[in-house]
Scaffold this active site. Structure first.
Site, PDB file in Angstrom:
ATOM      1  CG  ASP A 286     -32.832  27.086   0.791  1.00  0.00           C
ATOM      2  OD1 ASP A 286     -31.666  28.452   1.221  1.00  0.00           O
ATOM      3  OD2 ASP A 286     -34.087  27.379  -0.023  1.00  0.00           O
ATOM      4  CB  ILE A 287     -28.850  31.171   3.768  1.00  0.00           C
ATOM      5  CG1 ILE A 287     -28.569  32.107   4.022  1.00  0.00           C
ATOM      6  CG2 ILE A 287     -28.627  31.358   2.037  1.00  0.00           C
ATOM      7  CD1 ILE A 287     -26.752  32.592   4.721  1.00  0.00           C
TER       8      ILE A 287
ATOM      9  N   GLY B 134     -24.365  26.369  -6.512  1.00  0.00           N
ATOM     10  CA  GLY B 134     -24.640  26.196  -5.201  1.00  0.00           C
ATOM     11  C   GLY B 134     -24.962  27.348  -4.494  1.00  0.00           C
TER      12      GLY B 134
ATOM     13  CG  ASP C 229     -23.233  33.257  -6.192  1.00  0.00           C
ATOM     14  OD1 ASP C 229     -23.662  33.960  -6.380  1.00  0.00           O
ATOM     15  OD2 ASP C 229     -22.036  33.439  -7.243  1.00  0.00           O
TER      16      ASP C 229
ATOM     17  CB  THR D  37     -17.961  23.477   3.550  1.00  0.00           C
ATOM     18  OG1 THR D  37     -19.409  24.355   3.100  1.00  0.00           O
ATOM     19  CG2 THR D  37     -17.089  24.441   4.262  1.00  0.00           C
ATOM     20  N   GLY D  38     -18.324  24.347  -0.624  1.00  0.00           N
ATOM     21  CA  GLY D  38     -18.346  23.702  -1.572  1.00  0.00           C
ATOM     22  C   GLY D  38     -17.674  23.089  -2.443  1.00  0.00           C
TER      23      GLY D  38
HETATM   24  P1  ADP Z   1     -17.899  27.624  -2.419  1.00  0.00           P
HETATM   25  O1  ADP Z   1     -17.672  28.050  -3.703  1.00  0.00           O
HETATM   26  O2  ADP Z   1     -18.258  28.657  -1.211  1.00  0.00           O
HETATM   27  O3  ADP Z   1     -17.627  26.593  -1.573  1.00  0.00           O
HETATM   28  P2  ADP Z   1     -20.340  26.732  -2.560  1.00  0.00           P
HETATM   29  O4  ADP Z   1     -21.825  27.269  -3.080  1.00  0.00           O
HETATM   30  O5  ADP Z   1     -19.796  25.775  -3.593  1.00  0.00           O
HETATM   31  O6  ADP Z   1     -19.479  27.865  -2.480  1.00  0.00           O
HETATM   32  O7  ADP Z   1     -20.712  26.650  -1.176  1.00  0.00           O
HETATM   33  C1  ADP Z   1     -20.851  27.174   0.190  1.00  0.00           C
HETATM   34  C2  ADP Z   1     -21.453  26.318   1.031  1.00  0.00           C
HETATM   35  O8  ADP Z   1     -22.973  26.765   0.758  1.00  0.00           O
HETATM   36  C3  ADP Z   1     -21.434  24.939   1.278  1.00  0.00           C
HETATM   37  O9  ADP Z   1     -21.198  24.419   2.468  1.00  0.00           O
HETATM   38  C4  ADP Z   1     -23.434  23.826   0.369  1.00  0.00           C
HETATM   39  O10 ADP Z   1     -23.292  23.239   1.235  1.00  0.00           O
HETATM   40  C5  ADP Z   1     -23.426  25.627   0.896  1.00  0.00           C
HETATM   41  N1  ADP Z   1     -25.147  25.753   0.677  1.00  0.00           N
HETATM   42  C6  ADP Z   1     -25.369  25.572  -1.023  1.00  0.00           C
HETATM   43  N2  ADP Z   1     -26.560  25.791  -0.681  1.00  0.00           N
HETATM   44  C7  ADP Z   1     -27.183  26.115  -0.010  1.00  0.00           C
HETATM   45  C8  ADP Z   1     -28.653  27.139   0.690  1.00  0.00           C
HETATM   46  N3  ADP Z   1     -29.668  27.687  -0.532  1.00  0.00           N
HETATM   47  N4  ADP Z   1     -28.469  28.164   1.617  1.00  0.00           N
HETATM   48  C9  ADP Z   1     -27.513  27.877   2.542  1.00  0.00           C
HETATM   49  N5  ADP Z   1     -26.427  27.160   2.478  1.00  0.00           N
HETATM   50  C10 ADP Z   1     -26.171  26.135   0.754  1.00  0.00           C
END
Ligand code: ADP
Length: 177
Positions: free
Chosen positions: A10-11, A32, A34, A125-126
């Site tokens: 988790d970032i 996601g 964000d 990628t989400g």
């Molecule tokens: P986008 O709209 O750019 O596709 P998303 O948030 O839907 O953005 O997804 C971008 C990536 O972030 C995906 O690979 C998703 O699995 C990942 N992601 C979601 N939550 C977290 C988190 N808490 N920490 C790191 N990566 C995350």
């Protein structure tokens, strides 16, 4: 030149100088990663984003491929760099160039701010639907190309949330190192 690392997790938990947010053009938060970043950072982050949005174009405070920087509220990181990845439309609408631009602009902005360590999620990628293998290749290539122009950056971490991205990045970074 800066080291590249890959982790799964988790970032929002990362204690680095800057974490990158896969934001949308309004900078108003979303789902996601964000949503996770805004929840963990607290309301101060949205306030800062809205101030930047007011100063920039009201229609698109952060166009696709661009990046802006804010503080990080309650997060362990010091800064959040918000970048807007492309929505995948099949690959012929400039998606690779726009995605590469996200990684490049974040690194150049980080360099300008004296940031030494930066963590990226797997932008686009989400919900934005970018194929994970193609996105990973573009991300790694763009970071590799930009690092020589950002000599102050010592550490770049690719933070993968899911196992598929983690395997893809591990392989790419092994090939690179
Ligand atoms: P986008 O709209 O750019 O596709 P998303 O948030 O839907 O953005 O997804 C971008 C990536 O972030 C995906 O690979 C998703 O699995 C990942 N992601 C979601 N939550 C977290 C988190 N808490 N920490 C790191 N990566 C995350």
């Amino acid at each position: 030149m800066g080291q590249i690392e890959v982790i799964q997790g988790d970032i929002t938990a990362l204690d680095v100088d800057a974490i990158v947010n896969a934001a949308n053009s309004s900078l108003a938060g979303g789902g996601g990663v964000d949503g996770a970043i805004h929840r963990a950072a607290g309301s101060e982050l949205l306030k800062e984003c809205m101030l930047i949005a007011q100063k920039r174009s009201p229609d698109s405070p952060c166009p696709t491929g661009d990046a802006v920087i804010t503080g990080a509220g309650k997060l362990p990181a010091k800064y959040v760099i918000h970048t807007v990845g492309p929505v995948w439309h099949g690959g012929s609408q400039g998606e690779p160039e726009l995605l590469a631009s996200c990684y490049r602009k974040c690194l150049l902005l980080a360099e300008e701010k004296g940031i030494k360590s930066i963590a990226f999620p797997n932008i686009s990628t989400g919900v934005y639907g970018y194929p994970k293998d193609k996105a990973a290749q573009t991300a790694v290539a763009s970071v590799r190309e930009t690092l020589p122009q950002s000599p102050g950056i010592e550490r770049v971490v690719f933070v993968c949330f899911d196992g598929e991205n983690y395997s893809l990045y591990k392989k790419l970074i092994l090939d690179y190192n």
